[in-house]
Design an enzyme around this catalytic site. Structure first.
Site, PDB file in Angstrom:
ATOM      1  N   GLY A   1      34.665  24.591  -4.338  1.00 19.04           N
ATOM      2  CA  GLY A   1      34.797  23.136  -4.424  1.00 19.04           C
ATOM      3  C   GLY A   1      36.215  22.664  -4.188  1.00 19.04           C
TER       4      GLY A   1
ATOM      5  NE  ARG B   1      45.604  23.158  -2.675  1.00 20.48           N
ATOM      6  CZ  ARG B   1      46.694  23.786  -2.318  1.00 20.48           C
ATOM      7  NH1 ARG B   1      47.828  23.488  -2.895  1.00 20.48           N
ATOM      8  NH2 ARG B   1      46.665  24.697  -1.387  1.00 20.48           N
TER       9      ARG B   1
ATOM     10  N   GLY C   1      45.675  22.106  -9.273  1.00 18.22           N
ATOM     11  CA  GLY C   1      45.267  20.944  -8.472  1.00 18.22           C
ATOM     12  C   GLY C   1      46.386  20.332  -7.657  1.00 18.22           C
TER      13      GLY C   1
ATOM     14  NE  ARG D   1      36.037  21.387   2.565  1.00 19.61           N
ATOM     15  CZ  ARG D   1      37.293  21.747   2.703  1.00 19.61           C
ATOM     16  NH1 ARG D   1      37.603  23.010   2.839  1.00 19.61           N
ATOM     17  NH2 ARG D   1      38.252  20.846   2.701  1.00 19.61           N
TER      18      ARG D   1
ATOM     19  CG  ASP E   1      36.330  28.415   1.216  1.00 17.34           C
ATOM     20  OD1 ASP E   1      36.107  29.556   1.646  1.00 17.34           O
ATOM     21  OD2 ASP E   1      37.402  28.088   0.684  1.00 17.34           O
ATOM     22  CG  ASN E   2      39.462  27.409   4.099  1.00 17.46           C
ATOM     23  OD1 ASN E   2      39.288  26.489   3.285  1.00 17.46           O
ATOM     24  ND2 ASN E   2      40.225  28.436   3.831  1.00 17.46           N
TER      25      ASN E   2
HETATM   26  P1  AMP Z   1      41.919  27.726   0.352  1.00 18.87           P
HETATM   27  O1  AMP Z   1      41.380  29.034   0.816  1.00 18.87           O
HETATM   28  O2  AMP Z   1      43.402  27.665   0.237  1.00 18.87           O
HETATM   29  O3  AMP Z   1      41.401  26.580   1.170  1.00 18.87           O
HETATM   30  O4  AMP Z   1      41.415  27.502  -1.175  1.00 18.87           O
HETATM   31  C1  AMP Z   1      40.325  28.146  -1.753  1.00 18.87           C
HETATM   32  C2  AMP Z   1      39.868  27.415  -2.980  1.00 18.87           C
HETATM   33  O5  AMP Z   1      40.896  27.365  -3.960  1.00 18.87           O
HETATM   34  C3  AMP Z   1      39.433  25.981  -2.742  1.00 18.87           C
HETATM   35  O6  AMP Z   1      38.324  25.720  -3.546  1.00 18.87           O
HETATM   36  C4  AMP Z   1      40.644  25.195  -3.182  1.00 18.87           C
HETATM   37  O7  AMP Z   1      40.308  23.891  -3.578  1.00 18.87           O
HETATM   38  C5  AMP Z   1      41.153  26.017  -4.352  1.00 18.87           C
HETATM   39  N1  AMP Z   1      42.576  25.838  -4.600  1.00 18.87           N
HETATM   40  C6  AMP Z   1      43.610  26.277  -3.839  1.00 18.87           C
HETATM   41  N2  AMP Z   1      44.789  25.934  -4.389  1.00 18.87           N
HETATM   42  C7  AMP Z   1      44.509  25.250  -5.538  1.00 18.87           C
HETATM   43  C8  AMP Z   1      45.296  24.629  -6.554  1.00 18.87           C
HETATM   44  N3  AMP Z   1      46.628  24.642  -6.531  1.00 18.87           N
HETATM   45  N4  AMP Z   1      44.632  24.010  -7.542  1.00 18.87           N
HETATM   46  C9  AMP Z   1      43.308  24.001  -7.606  1.00 18.87           C
HETATM   47  N5  AMP Z   1      42.511  24.565  -6.696  1.00 18.87           N
HETATM   48  C10 AMP Z   1      43.102  25.186  -5.660  1.00 18.87           C
HETATM   49 MG    MG Z   2      40.185  25.447   1.621  1.00 18.03          MG
END
Ligand code: AMP
Ligand code: MG
Length: 533
Positions: free
Chosen positions: A104, A107, A139, A203, A277-278
Protein backbone atom coordinates in the site's frame (compact mmCIF):
# COMPACT_ATOMS: atom_id res chain seq x y z
CA UNK A 1 -11.89 32.99 -0.31
CA UNK A 2 -8.79 31.12 -1.46
CA UNK A 3 -6.82 31.68 -4.63
CA UNK A 4 -7.23 27.91 -5.23
CA UNK A 5 -11.05 28.05 -5.13
CA UNK A 6 -11.21 27.65 -8.89
CA UNK A 7 -9.76 24.12 -8.71
CA UNK A 8 -12.39 21.49 -9.37
CA UNK A 9 -12.08 17.94 -8.11
CA UNK A 10 -13.97 14.83 -9.18
CA UNK A 11 -12.81 12.02 -6.92
CA UNK A 12 -14.03 8.92 -8.71
CA UNK A 13 -11.63 6.44 -7.13
CA UNK A 14 -12.89 7.10 -3.61
CA UNK A 15 -16.48 7.55 -4.80
CA UNK A 16 -16.68 4.20 -6.55
CA UNK A 17 -14.38 1.80 -4.74
CA UNK A 18 -14.63 0.28 -1.25
CA UNK A 19 -13.11 2.31 1.60
CA UNK A 20 -11.34 0.90 4.64
CA UNK A 21 -13.86 1.13 7.50
CA UNK A 22 -11.07 1.33 10.13
CA UNK A 23 -10.79 5.07 10.86
CA UNK A 24 -7.50 5.22 12.74
CA UNK A 25 -4.27 6.16 10.97
CA UNK A 26 -2.27 3.33 12.51
CA UNK A 27 -0.71 0.46 10.59
CA UNK A 28 -3.30 -2.20 9.91
CA UNK A 29 -4.53 -4.75 7.42
CA UNK A 30 -7.52 -3.47 5.45
CA UNK A 31 -9.26 -6.52 3.99
CA UNK A 32 -11.74 -5.75 1.25
CA UNK A 33 -10.66 -2.11 0.92
CA UNK A 34 -9.21 -0.37 -2.11
CA UNK A 35 -8.04 2.58 -0.03
CA UNK A 36 -8.00 4.27 3.38
CA UNK A 37 -8.93 7.89 3.88
CA UNK A 38 -6.03 9.68 5.48
CA UNK A 39 -4.89 13.29 5.78
CA UNK A 40 -1.34 14.41 5.08
CA UNK A 41 0.76 15.46 8.07
CA UNK A 42 1.35 19.21 8.50
CA UNK A 43 4.99 20.26 8.24
CA UNK A 44 7.16 22.75 10.11
CA UNK A 45 8.28 25.19 7.42
CA UNK A 46 7.17 24.30 3.89
CA UNK A 47 9.15 25.80 1.02
CA UNK A 48 8.66 25.12 -2.68
CA UNK A 49 12.04 24.57 -4.35
CA UNK A 50 10.97 23.87 -7.92
CA UNK A 51 7.86 23.67 -10.06
CA UNK A 52 7.41 22.07 -13.45
CA UNK A 53 5.95 25.08 -15.19
CA UNK A 54 4.65 23.42 -18.33
CA UNK A 55 2.86 20.76 -16.28
CA UNK A 56 1.41 23.43 -14.00
CA UNK A 57 0.12 25.29 -17.05
CA UNK A 58 -1.37 22.10 -18.52
CA UNK A 59 -3.17 21.49 -15.25
CA UNK A 60 -4.60 25.00 -15.42
CA UNK A 61 -2.67 26.67 -12.58
CA UNK A 62 -2.21 30.40 -12.99
CA UNK A 63 1.00 32.24 -12.07
CA UNK A 64 -0.84 33.85 -9.20
CA UNK A 65 -1.86 30.46 -7.87
CA UNK A 66 1.63 29.03 -8.24
CA UNK A 67 3.10 31.93 -6.27
CA UNK A 68 0.54 31.66 -3.49
CA UNK A 69 0.94 30.37 0.07
CA UNK A 70 -2.08 28.16 -0.56
CA UNK A 71 -0.28 26.38 -3.40
CA UNK A 72 2.80 25.92 -1.23
CA UNK A 73 0.63 24.53 1.54
CA UNK A 74 -1.32 22.27 -0.81
CA UNK A 75 1.73 20.63 -2.33
CA UNK A 76 3.32 20.01 1.06
CA UNK A 77 0.33 18.52 2.82
CA UNK A 78 -0.53 21.57 4.88
CA UNK A 79 -3.77 22.42 3.10
CA UNK A 80 -6.45 19.99 2.00
CA UNK A 81 -8.98 21.83 -0.16
CA UNK A 82 -12.71 21.30 0.36
CA UNK A 83 -13.15 19.36 -2.91
CA UNK A 84 -10.37 16.90 -2.15
CA UNK A 85 -10.80 13.45 -0.59
CA UNK A 86 -7.33 12.39 0.48
CA UNK A 87 -6.45 8.73 0.70
CA UNK A 88 -3.77 6.06 0.62
CA UNK A 89 -4.22 3.18 -1.79
CA UNK A 90 -4.11 -0.44 -0.69
CA UNK A 91 -2.05 -2.79 -2.82
CA UNK A 92 0.31 -5.73 -2.59
CA UNK A 93 3.27 -6.79 -4.62
CA UNK A 94 5.98 -9.22 -5.55
CA UNK A 95 9.22 -7.76 -4.24
CA UNK A 96 12.38 -9.19 -5.82
CA UNK A 97 10.34 -12.18 -6.94
CA UNK A 98 8.65 -12.94 -3.63
CA UNK A 99 5.06 -12.28 -2.69
CA UNK A 100 5.07 -9.60 0.01
CA UNK A 101 1.37 -9.38 0.93
CA UNK A 102 -0.21 -6.03 1.74
CA UNK A 103 2.04 -3.04 1.02
CA UNK A 104 0.00 0.00 0.00
CA UNK A 105 0.84 3.70 -0.13
CA UNK A 106 3.10 3.90 2.91
CA UNK A 107 4.14 7.45 2.21
CA UNK A 108 2.11 8.58 -0.75
CA UNK A 109 -1.14 10.38 -0.10
CA UNK A 110 -3.49 11.07 -2.99
CA UNK A 111 -5.14 14.44 -2.53
CA UNK A 112 -7.84 14.17 -5.16
CA UNK A 113 -8.58 14.00 -8.86
CA UNK A 114 -8.20 17.44 -10.39
CA UNK A 115 -10.46 18.22 -13.34
CA UNK A 116 -8.28 19.61 -16.12
CA UNK A 117 -8.69 20.36 -19.81
CA UNK A 118 -7.01 17.01 -20.55
CA UNK A 119 -9.12 14.96 -18.17
CA UNK A 120 -8.87 14.08 -14.51
CA UNK A 121 -5.39 14.03 -13.03
CA UNK A 122 -4.65 12.67 -9.57
CA UNK A 123 -2.47 14.87 -7.36
CA UNK A 124 -0.38 12.78 -5.01
CA UNK A 125 2.08 13.81 -2.32
CA UNK A 126 5.05 11.52 -1.78
CA UNK A 127 6.53 11.88 1.68
CA UNK A 128 3.54 13.54 3.35
CA UNK A 129 3.41 11.43 6.49
CA UNK A 130 2.29 8.04 7.72
CA UNK A 131 -0.68 6.11 6.43
CA UNK A 132 -2.28 2.82 7.49
CA UNK A 133 0.18 1.21 5.03
CA UNK A 134 3.38 2.66 6.49
CA UNK A 135 4.11 -0.51 8.45
CA UNK A 136 7.11 0.34 10.64
CA UNK A 137 8.35 3.23 8.48
CA UNK A 138 7.76 6.96 8.91
CA UNK A 139 5.86 7.94 5.77
CA UNK A 140 8.45 10.59 4.93
CA UNK A 141 10.93 11.26 2.15
CA UNK A 142 14.27 13.05 2.14
CA UNK A 143 15.59 15.78 -0.13
CA UNK A 144 18.07 13.68 -2.12
CA UNK A 145 15.51 11.08 -3.22
CA UNK A 146 12.86 13.74 -3.84
CA UNK A 147 15.18 15.76 -6.09
CA UNK A 148 15.87 12.58 -8.00
CA UNK A 149 12.19 11.75 -8.40
CA UNK A 150 11.24 15.30 -9.38
CA UNK A 151 13.97 15.68 -11.99
CA UNK A 152 13.74 12.22 -13.49
CA UNK A 153 9.95 12.25 -13.87
CA UNK A 154 10.17 15.42 -15.89
CA UNK A 155 13.28 14.37 -17.81
CA UNK A 156 11.55 11.16 -18.85
CA UNK A 157 8.50 13.12 -19.99
CA UNK A 158 10.63 15.38 -22.15
CA UNK A 159 12.41 12.34 -23.58
CA UNK A 160 9.03 11.01 -24.70
CA UNK A 161 8.90 8.11 -22.23
CA UNK A 162 5.50 7.34 -20.66
CA UNK A 163 5.76 8.43 -17.03
CA UNK A 164 4.04 9.86 -14.01
CA UNK A 165 4.83 13.56 -13.68
CA UNK A 166 6.13 15.79 -10.92
CA UNK A 167 4.44 19.14 -10.36
CA UNK A 168 6.60 20.39 -7.52
CA UNK A 169 9.47 19.67 -5.18
CA UNK A 170 9.36 21.16 -1.69
CA UNK A 171 11.20 21.10 1.59
CA UNK A 172 9.02 20.33 4.58
CA UNK A 173 11.18 22.07 7.16
CA UNK A 174 11.34 18.81 9.15
CA UNK A 175 14.36 16.59 9.66
CA UNK A 176 14.15 12.93 8.76
CA UNK A 177 16.39 10.16 10.07
CA UNK A 178 17.87 7.83 7.46
CA UNK A 179 20.56 5.16 7.42
CA UNK A 180 21.45 5.78 3.79
CA UNK A 181 23.55 2.66 3.19
CA UNK A 182 21.84 0.50 5.81
CA UNK A 183 25.19 0.16 7.56
CA UNK A 184 24.36 1.44 11.02
CA UNK A 185 25.07 5.15 10.43
CA UNK A 186 21.72 6.94 10.66
CA UNK A 187 21.75 10.70 10.18
CA UNK A 188 19.23 13.50 9.98
CA UNK A 189 18.46 14.69 6.48
CA UNK A 190 16.13 17.45 5.23
CA UNK A 191 12.58 16.20 4.67
CA UNK A 192 10.94 16.85 1.29
CA UNK A 193 7.72 16.20 -0.60
CA UNK A 194 7.13 15.73 -4.32
CA UNK A 195 3.67 16.42 -5.70
CA UNK A 196 3.23 13.74 -8.34
CA UNK A 197 0.63 13.80 -11.09
CA UNK A 198 -0.86 10.97 -13.16
CA UNK A 199 -4.33 9.93 -14.27
CA UNK A 200 -4.05 7.33 -11.51
CA UNK A 201 -1.42 5.54 -9.46
CA UNK A 202 -2.96 2.07 -9.71
CA UNK A 203 -0.32 -0.69 -9.81
CA UNK A 204 -0.16 -4.35 -10.85
CA UNK A 205 -0.07 -5.04 -7.11
CA UNK A 206 -3.43 -3.30 -6.70
CA UNK A 207 -4.97 -6.29 -8.51
CA UNK A 208 -2.73 -8.93 -7.00
CA UNK A 209 -3.68 -8.16 -3.41
CA UNK A 210 -7.46 -8.67 -3.64
CA UNK A 211 -6.90 -11.71 -5.88
CA UNK A 212 -4.51 -13.24 -3.33
CA UNK A 213 -7.03 -12.70 -0.53
CA UNK A 214 -9.97 -14.14 -2.46
CA UNK A 215 -11.62 -10.70 -2.51
CA UNK A 216 -13.14 -11.30 -5.91
CA UNK A 217 -15.88 -8.66 -5.69
CA UNK A 218 -13.27 -6.03 -4.87
CA UNK A 219 -11.00 -7.29 -7.63
CA UNK A 220 -13.86 -7.04 -10.09
CA UNK A 221 -14.82 -3.57 -8.89
CA UNK A 222 -11.26 -2.28 -9.29
CA UNK A 223 -10.83 -3.88 -12.71
CA UNK A 224 -14.16 -2.57 -13.96
CA UNK A 225 -13.31 0.87 -12.64
CA UNK A 226 -9.90 0.83 -14.33
CA UNK A 227 -11.27 -0.25 -17.69
CA UNK A 228 -14.27 2.07 -17.66
CA UNK A 229 -12.29 5.14 -16.62
CA UNK A 230 -8.89 4.57 -18.23
CA UNK A 231 -9.47 2.13 -21.09
CA UNK A 232 -12.92 3.37 -22.19
CA UNK A 233 -12.41 2.03 -25.73
CA UNK A 234 -12.53 -1.47 -24.20
CA UNK A 235 -15.58 -0.92 -22.06
CA UNK A 236 -18.71 -2.55 -23.55
CA UNK A 237 -21.47 -0.19 -24.61
CA UNK A 238 -24.03 -2.12 -22.57
CA UNK A 239 -21.91 -1.72 -19.43
CA UNK A 240 -21.63 -5.49 -18.93
CA UNK A 241 -18.02 -6.65 -19.13
CA UNK A 242 -17.41 -10.25 -20.18
CA UNK A 243 -14.32 -12.41 -19.63
CA UNK A 244 -13.18 -11.21 -23.07
CA UNK A 245 -13.32 -7.60 -21.83
CA UNK A 246 -10.79 -8.50 -19.14
CA UNK A 247 -8.59 -10.38 -21.59
CA UNK A 248 -8.60 -7.39 -23.95
CA UNK A 249 -7.71 -5.12 -21.06
CA UNK A 250 -4.86 -7.41 -20.05
CA UNK A 251 -3.58 -7.57 -23.64
CA UNK A 252 -3.51 -3.78 -23.78
CA UNK A 253 -1.59 -3.53 -20.50
CA UNK A 254 0.83 -6.09 -21.96
CA UNK A 255 1.28 -3.93 -25.05
CA UNK A 256 1.78 -0.70 -23.13
CA UNK A 257 4.25 -2.23 -20.69
CA UNK A 258 6.33 -3.61 -23.57
CA UNK A 259 6.25 -0.20 -25.24
CA UNK A 260 7.43 1.62 -22.13
CA UNK A 261 10.27 -0.82 -21.52
CA UNK A 262 11.41 -0.39 -25.14
CA UNK A 263 11.70 3.32 -24.35
CA UNK A 264 13.78 2.56 -21.25
CA UNK A 265 16.17 0.51 -23.35
CA UNK A 266 16.29 3.30 -25.91
CA UNK A 267 17.38 6.00 -23.48
CA UNK A 268 19.42 3.82 -21.11
CA UNK A 269 17.15 4.05 -18.07
CA UNK A 270 17.42 1.44 -15.34
CA UNK A 271 14.39 1.51 -13.04
CA UNK A 272 16.13 -0.36 -10.25
CA UNK A 273 13.11 -1.74 -8.38
CA UNK A 274 10.71 -3.33 -10.84
CA UNK A 275 8.60 -4.97 -8.15
CA UNK A 276 5.00 -5.51 -9.19
CA UNK A 277 3.91 -2.74 -6.80
CA UNK A 278 6.07 -0.40 -8.89
CA UNK A 279 4.45 -1.17 -12.25
CA UNK A 280 1.65 1.10 -13.37
CA UNK A 281 -1.56 -0.30 -14.80
CA UNK A 282 -1.38 2.53 -17.35
CA UNK A 283 2.08 1.46 -18.51
CA UNK A 284 3.70 4.58 -17.06
CA UNK A 285 7.14 4.63 -15.51
CA UNK A 286 6.36 4.99 -11.81
CA UNK A 287 8.21 5.19 -8.47
CA UNK A 288 11.61 6.71 -9.07
CA UNK A 289 13.80 5.26 -6.34
CA UNK A 290 17.29 3.83 -6.85
CA UNK A 291 17.06 4.26 -10.63
CA UNK A 292 20.05 5.09 -12.77
CA UNK A 293 21.18 5.89 -16.30
CA UNK A 294 23.58 3.76 -18.23
CA UNK A 295 26.76 5.66 -18.77
CA UNK A 296 29.13 3.07 -20.14
CA UNK A 297 26.94 0.56 -21.96
CA UNK A 298 26.65 -2.45 -19.62
CA UNK A 299 23.55 -4.64 -19.71
CA UNK A 300 24.56 -6.15 -16.36
CA UNK A 301 24.48 -2.85 -14.53
CA UNK A 302 22.03 -1.90 -11.81
CA UNK A 303 22.41 1.17 -9.64
CA UNK A 304 20.53 -0.48 -6.76
CA UNK A 305 22.95 -1.78 -4.12
CA UNK A 306 20.05 -3.59 -2.44
CA UNK A 307 19.95 -5.76 -5.58
CA UNK A 308 23.70 -6.10 -6.10
CA UNK A 309 23.86 -9.87 -5.56
CA UNK A 310 21.13 -11.19 -7.83
CA UNK A 311 21.01 -8.07 -10.06
CA UNK A 312 17.44 -9.02 -10.82
CA UNK A 313 16.65 -5.53 -12.11
CA UNK A 314 19.79 -4.90 -14.18
CA UNK A 315 19.42 -3.06 -17.48
CA UNK A 316 19.47 -6.15 -19.69
CA UNK A 317 16.93 -7.95 -17.53
CA UNK A 318 14.23 -5.28 -17.67
CA UNK A 319 12.40 -6.73 -20.69
CA UNK A 320 12.19 -10.19 -19.11
CA UNK A 321 11.09 -8.77 -15.76
CA UNK A 322 8.33 -6.84 -17.49
CA UNK A 323 7.03 -10.13 -18.79
CA UNK A 324 7.37 -11.84 -15.39
CA UNK A 325 5.45 -9.01 -13.76
CA UNK A 326 2.74 -9.19 -16.40
CA UNK A 327 2.41 -12.91 -15.69
CA UNK A 328 1.66 -12.03 -12.04
CA UNK A 329 -0.96 -9.57 -13.22
CA UNK A 330 -2.44 -12.28 -15.44
CA UNK A 331 -2.68 -14.62 -12.45
CA UNK A 332 -4.45 -11.90 -10.51
CA UNK A 333 -7.02 -11.38 -13.27
CA UNK A 334 -7.64 -15.11 -13.65
CA UNK A 335 -10.70 -15.24 -11.34
CA UNK A 336 -12.45 -12.76 -13.67
CA UNK A 337 -11.58 -14.71 -16.80
CA UNK A 338 -11.28 -18.37 -15.76
CA UNK A 339 -9.61 -19.19 -19.07
CA UNK A 340 -5.88 -19.70 -18.73
CA UNK A 341 -5.37 -20.12 -22.48
CA UNK A 342 -6.91 -16.75 -23.25
CA UNK A 343 -4.69 -15.03 -20.69
CA UNK A 344 -1.68 -16.99 -21.93
CA UNK A 345 -2.17 -15.87 -25.51
CA UNK A 346 -2.48 -12.27 -24.33
CA UNK A 347 0.85 -12.43 -22.52
CA UNK A 348 2.41 -14.27 -25.43
CA UNK A 349 1.85 -10.99 -27.26
CA UNK A 350 4.52 -9.46 -25.03
CA UNK A 351 7.36 -11.17 -26.86
CA UNK A 352 6.06 -9.98 -30.22
CA UNK A 353 5.35 -6.43 -29.04
CA UNK A 354 8.73 -6.17 -27.39
CA UNK A 355 10.64 -7.66 -30.31
CA UNK A 356 8.90 -5.49 -32.90
CA UNK A 357 9.18 -2.41 -30.72
CA UNK A 358 12.83 -3.07 -30.01
CA UNK A 359 13.62 -3.61 -33.69
CA UNK A 360 11.88 -0.40 -34.71
CA UNK A 361 13.63 1.42 -31.92
CA UNK A 362 17.05 0.07 -32.93
CA UNK A 363 16.41 0.93 -36.56
CA UNK A 364 15.65 4.48 -35.42
CA UNK A 365 18.71 4.66 -33.19
CA UNK A 366 20.92 3.49 -36.04
CA UNK A 367 19.28 5.76 -38.58
CA UNK A 368 17.92 2.91 -40.73
CA UNK A 369 14.72 3.38 -42.71
CA UNK A 370 13.30 0.07 -41.49
CA UNK A 371 14.56 -3.02 -39.68
CA UNK A 372 15.82 -5.81 -41.91
CA UNK A 373 16.39 -8.80 -39.64
CA UNK A 374 18.75 -10.57 -41.97
CA UNK A 375 21.24 -7.73 -42.22
CA UNK A 376 20.52 -5.77 -39.07
CA UNK A 377 20.38 -8.47 -36.42
CA UNK A 378 24.08 -9.38 -36.84
CA UNK A 379 24.95 -5.69 -37.02
CA UNK A 380 23.20 -5.12 -33.68
CA UNK A 381 24.70 -8.18 -32.00
CA UNK A 382 28.23 -7.13 -32.92
CA UNK A 383 27.51 -3.54 -31.89
CA UNK A 384 26.33 -4.58 -28.42
CA UNK A 385 29.49 -6.66 -28.02
CA UNK A 386 31.71 -3.81 -29.13
CA UNK A 387 30.00 -1.35 -26.82
CA UNK A 388 30.93 -3.61 -23.91
CA UNK A 389 34.43 -4.49 -25.07
CA UNK A 390 35.68 -1.10 -23.89
CA UNK A 391 33.80 1.28 -21.61
CA UNK A 392 31.71 3.27 -24.07
CA UNK A 393 29.22 5.96 -23.16
CA UNK A 394 25.93 4.87 -24.66
CA UNK A 395 24.47 8.35 -25.04
CA UNK A 396 27.54 9.89 -26.64
CA UNK A 397 28.09 6.88 -28.87
CA UNK A 398 24.76 7.23 -30.69
CA UNK A 399 25.18 10.99 -31.04
CA UNK A 400 28.63 10.34 -32.50
CA UNK A 401 27.32 7.66 -34.83
CA UNK A 402 24.95 10.22 -36.33
CA UNK A 403 28.04 12.19 -37.43
CA UNK A 404 29.76 9.25 -39.11
CA UNK A 405 30.17 9.86 -42.82
CA UNK A 406 28.84 7.32 -45.28
CA UNK A 407 30.85 8.79 -48.19
CA UNK A 408 33.26 6.36 -49.84
CA UNK A 409 36.34 8.60 -49.91
CA UNK A 410 36.67 8.75 -46.12
CA UNK A 411 39.62 7.19 -44.30
CA UNK A 412 39.03 4.72 -41.48
CA UNK A 413 40.38 7.27 -38.99
CA UNK A 414 38.08 10.02 -40.20
CA UNK A 415 35.14 7.67 -40.12
CA UNK A 416 35.91 6.64 -36.55
CA UNK A 417 36.71 10.14 -35.28
CA UNK A 418 33.17 11.16 -34.21
CA UNK A 419 33.01 8.10 -31.91
CA UNK A 420 36.24 8.74 -30.06
CA UNK A 421 34.69 10.98 -27.44
CA UNK A 422 32.36 8.16 -26.31
CA UNK A 423 35.21 6.04 -24.92
CA UNK A 424 36.01 6.34 -21.24
CA UNK A 425 39.53 4.94 -21.34
CA UNK A 426 40.59 5.07 -24.99
CA UNK A 427 44.32 4.89 -24.28
CA UNK A 428 44.04 1.74 -22.19
CA UNK A 429 41.07 -0.01 -23.70
CA UNK A 430 40.86 0.94 -27.34
CA UNK A 431 43.46 -1.58 -28.48
CA UNK A 432 44.46 -2.02 -32.12
CA UNK A 433 42.49 -5.23 -32.20
CA UNK A 434 39.36 -3.53 -30.92
CA UNK A 435 39.83 -0.57 -33.26
CA UNK A 436 40.04 -3.10 -36.09
CA UNK A 437 36.70 -4.58 -35.06
CA UNK A 438 35.17 -1.11 -34.88
CA UNK A 439 36.46 -0.28 -38.36
CA UNK A 440 34.97 -3.49 -39.71
CA UNK A 441 31.69 -2.75 -37.98
CA UNK A 442 31.63 0.78 -39.37
CA UNK A 443 32.25 -0.59 -42.87
CA UNK A 444 29.21 -2.85 -42.52
CA UNK A 445 27.18 -0.04 -41.01
CA UNK A 446 28.04 2.41 -43.78
CA UNK A 447 27.29 -0.23 -46.42
CA UNK A 448 23.93 -0.87 -44.77
CA UNK A 449 23.11 2.85 -44.54
CA UNK A 450 23.86 3.25 -48.25
CA UNK A 451 21.26 0.62 -49.15
CA UNK A 452 18.60 2.98 -47.74
CA UNK A 453 19.84 5.85 -49.89
CA UNK A 454 19.34 8.29 -47.01
CA UNK A 455 21.59 11.34 -47.10
CA UNK A 456 23.95 11.81 -44.17
CA UNK A 457 22.16 15.03 -43.24
CA UNK A 458 18.76 13.37 -43.16
CA UNK A 459 20.14 10.42 -41.22
CA UNK A 460 21.76 12.68 -38.65
CA UNK A 461 18.56 14.66 -38.10
CA UNK A 462 16.50 11.48 -37.75
CA UNK A 463 18.98 9.86 -35.35
CA UNK A 464 19.31 12.95 -33.19
CA UNK A 465 15.53 12.98 -32.77
CA UNK A 466 15.58 9.59 -30.99
CA UNK A 467 19.06 9.53 -29.43
CA UNK A 468 19.14 12.12 -26.66
CA UNK A 469 22.22 14.26 -26.09
CA UNK A 470 21.26 15.09 -22.51
CA UNK A 471 20.11 12.43 -20.07
CA UNK A 472 19.72 12.63 -16.31
CA UNK A 473 23.20 11.35 -15.66
CA UNK A 474 23.46 10.03 -12.13
CA UNK A 475 26.26 12.39 -11.19
CA UNK A 476 24.45 15.46 -12.55
CA UNK A 477 21.52 14.76 -10.23
CA UNK A 478 23.96 14.22 -7.38
CA UNK A 479 25.66 17.58 -8.02
CA UNK A 480 22.26 19.30 -7.91
CA UNK A 481 21.50 17.43 -4.67
CA UNK A 482 24.83 18.43 -3.12
CA UNK A 483 24.17 22.09 -3.90
CA UNK A 484 20.61 21.90 -2.68
CA UNK A 485 21.68 20.32 0.59
CA UNK A 486 23.96 23.34 1.09
CA UNK A 487 21.00 25.66 0.50
CA UNK A 488 21.62 26.51 -3.17
CA UNK A 489 18.61 25.10 -4.99
CA UNK A 490 19.32 26.70 -8.38
CA UNK A 491 21.05 23.57 -9.67
CA UNK A 492 17.72 21.73 -9.72
CA UNK A 493 16.07 24.22 -12.02
CA UNK A 494 19.18 24.51 -14.18
CA UNK A 495 19.23 20.76 -14.72
CA UNK A 496 15.50 20.64 -15.42
CA UNK A 497 15.92 23.43 -17.98
CA UNK A 498 18.51 21.44 -19.91
CA UNK A 499 16.42 18.26 -19.72
CA UNK A 500 13.47 20.09 -21.29
CA UNK A 501 15.14 19.76 -24.70
CA UNK A 502 17.15 16.56 -24.48
CA UNK A 503 17.56 16.08 -28.23
CA UNK A 504 18.73 19.58 -29.12
CA UNK A 505 22.27 20.78 -28.61
CA UNK A 506 22.15 23.77 -26.30
CA UNK A 507 25.02 26.25 -26.59
CA UNK A 508 26.67 26.83 -23.22
CA UNK A 509 25.33 23.58 -21.79
CA UNK A 510 28.26 21.39 -22.84
CA UNK A 511 28.90 20.40 -19.23
CA UNK A 512 25.59 18.53 -19.16
CA UNK A 513 26.54 16.35 -22.11
CA UNK A 514 29.85 15.10 -20.83
CA UNK A 515 30.89 11.64 -19.81
CA UNK A 516 30.68 10.77 -16.14
CA UNK A 517 33.82 12.16 -14.47
CA UNK A 518 36.14 9.72 -12.80
CA UNK A 519 35.28 10.80 -9.25
CA UNK A 520 31.66 9.74 -9.86
CA UNK A 521 32.60 6.20 -10.77
CA UNK A 522 32.35 4.91 -7.23
CA UNK A 523 30.61 7.69 -5.36
CA UNK A 524 27.41 6.89 -3.46
CA UNK A 525 24.48 8.56 -5.17
CA UNK A 526 26.21 8.42 -8.56
CA UNK A 527 26.81 4.78 -9.26
CA UNK A 528 25.42 3.26 -6.10
CA UNK A 529 22.04 3.84 -4.55
CA UNK A 530 20.09 1.95 -1.95
CA UNK A 531 16.34 1.78 -1.43
CA UNK A 532 16.74 4.18 1.51
CA UNK A 533 14.89 7.31 0.54
P1 AMP B 1 9.19 1.07 -2.99
O1 AMP B 1 9.68 -0.26 -3.45
O2 AMP B 1 10.27 2.03 -2.60
O3 AMP B 1 8.25 1.70 -3.97
O4 AMP B 1 8.37 0.85 -1.61
C1 AMP B 1 7.83 -0.36 -1.20
C2 AMP B 1 6.79 -0.14 -0.14
O5 AMP B 1 7.35 0.47 1.01
C3 AMP B 1 5.62 0.73 -0.56
O6 AMP B 1 4.45 0.20 0.00
C4 AMP B 1 5.98 2.07 0.04
O7 AMP B 1 4.84 2.86 0.27
C5 AMP B 1 6.64 1.67 1.34
N1 AMP B 1 7.57 2.67 1.84
C6 AMP B 1 8.78 3.01 1.32
N2 AMP B 1 9.36 3.97 2.06
C7 AMP B 1 8.50 4.27 3.08
C8 AMP B 1 8.53 5.18 4.18
N3 AMP B 1 9.56 6.00 4.41
N4 AMP B 1 7.45 5.20 4.97
C9 AMP B 1 6.42 4.39 4.78
N5 AMP B 1 6.33 3.51 3.79
C10 AMP B 1 7.37 3.44 2.93
MG1 MG C 1 6.71 1.87 -4.73
Amino acid sequence: MSVLDTLEFDNRFTAELPADPHPANVPHQAPGASFSRVAPTATAAPQVLAVSNELAADLGFTDEQLASEEFRDMVTGNLVLPGMDSFAMRYGGHQFGNWAGQLGDGRAINLGELVTSTGRQTLQLKGAGPTPYSRSADGLAVLRSSVREFLCSEAMYHLGVPTTRALSLSLTGDQVMRDMLYDGHPEFEPGAVVCRVAPNFIRFGSFELPASMGEIDELRALTNFTIREYYPELWPADGNPTPQTYVDFYAEVVRRTAETIVHWQRVGFVHGVMNTDNLSILGLTIDYGPYGWLEDYDPDWTPNTTDKHGKRYRFGNQPGIGQWNLAQLGNALYPLVEDADALQSAIDGYVTHFRNGHQDMMADKLGLAAWNTETDEPLMVELFELLQAAETDMTLFYRGLAEVSSADDVSADDRFAPLHNAFYLPDEQLTDELRGRWDAWLDSYVARVRTDGTSDDARRIAMNAVNPLYVMRNYLAQLAIDRSTEGDHAGITELLDVMRNPYTRQPGKEAFAEKRPDWARTRVGCSMLSCSS
